[in-house]
Design a protein around this motif. Structure first.
Motif, PDB file in Angstrom:
ATOM      1  N   LYS A  46       0.845  -1.190   0.000  1.00  0.00           N
ATOM      2  CA  LYS A  46       0.000   0.000   0.000  1.00  0.00           C
ATOM      3  C   LYS A  46       0.882   1.243   0.000  1.00  0.00           C
ATOM      4  N   ALA A  47       0.304   2.362  -0.433  1.00  0.00           N
ATOM      5  CA  ALA A  47       1.077   3.601  -0.551  1.00  0.00           C
ATOM      6  C   ALA A  47       1.450   4.202   0.791  1.00  0.00           C
ATOM      7  N   SER A  48       0.507   4.361   1.671  1.00  0.00           N
ATOM      8  CA  SER A  48       0.823   5.012   2.946  1.00  0.00           C
ATOM      9  C   SER A  48       0.707   4.019   4.088  1.00  0.00           C
ATOM     10  N   GLY A  49       1.806   3.829   4.768  1.00  0.00           N
ATOM     11  CA  GLY A  49       1.821   2.915   5.898  1.00  0.00           C
ATOM     12  C   GLY A  49       1.762   1.453   5.505  1.00  0.00           C
ATOM     13  N   GLY A  50       2.040   1.175   4.256  1.00  0.00           N
ATOM     14  CA  GLY A  50       2.006  -0.207   3.784  1.00  0.00           C
ATOM     15  C   GLY A  50       3.221  -0.994   4.234  1.00  0.00           C
ATOM     16  N   ARG A  51       3.052  -2.295   4.244  1.00  0.00           N
ATOM     17  CA  ARG A  51       4.143  -3.199   4.620  1.00  0.00           C
ATOM     18  C   ARG A  51       5.188  -3.230   3.506  1.00  0.00           C
ATOM     19  N   LEU A  52       6.455  -3.133   3.897  1.00  0.00           N
ATOM     20  CA  LEU A  52       7.557  -3.212   2.944  1.00  0.00           C
ATOM     21  C   LEU A  52       7.589  -4.620   2.357  1.00  0.00           C
ATOM     22  N   ALA A  53       7.497  -4.716   1.050  1.00  0.00           N
ATOM     23  CA  ALA A  53       7.519  -6.010   0.381  1.00  0.00           C
ATOM     24  C   ALA A  53       8.914  -6.361  -0.124  1.00  0.00           C
ATOM     25  N   GLY A  54       9.747  -5.345  -0.359  1.00  0.00           N
ATOM     26  CA  GLY A  54      11.095  -5.593  -0.845  1.00  0.00           C
ATOM     27  C   GLY A  54      11.891  -4.316  -0.962  1.00  0.00           C
ATOM     28  N   ARG A  55      13.216  -4.482  -0.982  1.00  0.00           N
ATOM     29  CA  ARG A  55      14.097  -3.311  -1.031  1.00  0.00           C
ATOM     30  C   ARG A  55      15.413  -3.693  -1.696  1.00  0.00           C
ATOM     31  N   VAL A  56      15.932  -2.776  -2.510  1.00  0.00           N
ATOM     32  CA  VAL A  56      17.192  -2.992  -3.208  1.00  0.00           C
ATOM     33  C   VAL A  56      18.026  -1.734  -3.085  1.00  0.00           C
ATOM     34  N   LYS A  57      19.308  -1.881  -2.729  1.00  0.00           N
ATOM     35  CA  LYS A  57      20.243  -0.754  -2.711  1.00  0.00           C
ATOM     36  C   LYS A  57      20.726  -0.531  -4.146  1.00  0.00           C
ATOM     37  N   LEU A  58      20.615   0.698  -4.608  1.00  0.00           N
ATOM     38  CA  LEU A  58      21.045   1.040  -5.962  1.00  0.00           C
ATOM     39  C   LEU A  58      22.505   1.477  -5.925  1.00  0.00           C
TER      40      LEU A  58
END
Length: 117
Positions: A46-58
């Protein structure tokens, strides 16, 4: 078709908005995606306050290419062999996402006076 980009800034290399991300096999799911000033690409349910589904360092090792197999799609080749496929709603949106992600990947965070590679 309207844009799903909710924020963009070329000064601090940030963008956020809705993209589709390819999951396993043939599934595509919609996520709220952001590239922040710390050079992380993160995606949420979700956009606001949503659970982080994934993350990548660029990092400089990342590469972004347009995906010829998916309309308005692009592929992010990240560190540690991660490959993420995304699709935007329009050609203009995919161009903006690609440019911002490429800029974040190429951004040199070396302190002044330090030798650059």
């Amino acid at each position: 078709m309207s844009s799903n980009i909710t924020h963009i800034s070329s000064n601090d290399i940030t963008i956020e908005g809705w993209l589709r991300k390819k999951g396993s096999l043939f599934s595509w799911r919609t996520y709220f995606v952001s590239v922040d000033a710390n050079r992380f690409l993160s995606y949420y349910i979700k956009a606001s306050g949503g659970r982080l589904a994934g993350r990548v360092k660029l990092t400089r090792k990342c590469k972004v290419v347009l995906d010829p197999r998916k309309e308005n799609g692009f592929v992010l080749f990240a560190d540690l062999g991660r490959t993420l496929k995304f699709a935007a709603d329009s050609k203009s949106d995919v161009v903006l996402w690609k440019e911002i992600i490429e800029s974040a990947c190429l951004y040199d965070e070396s302190p002044p006076g330090e030798k650059k590679n």
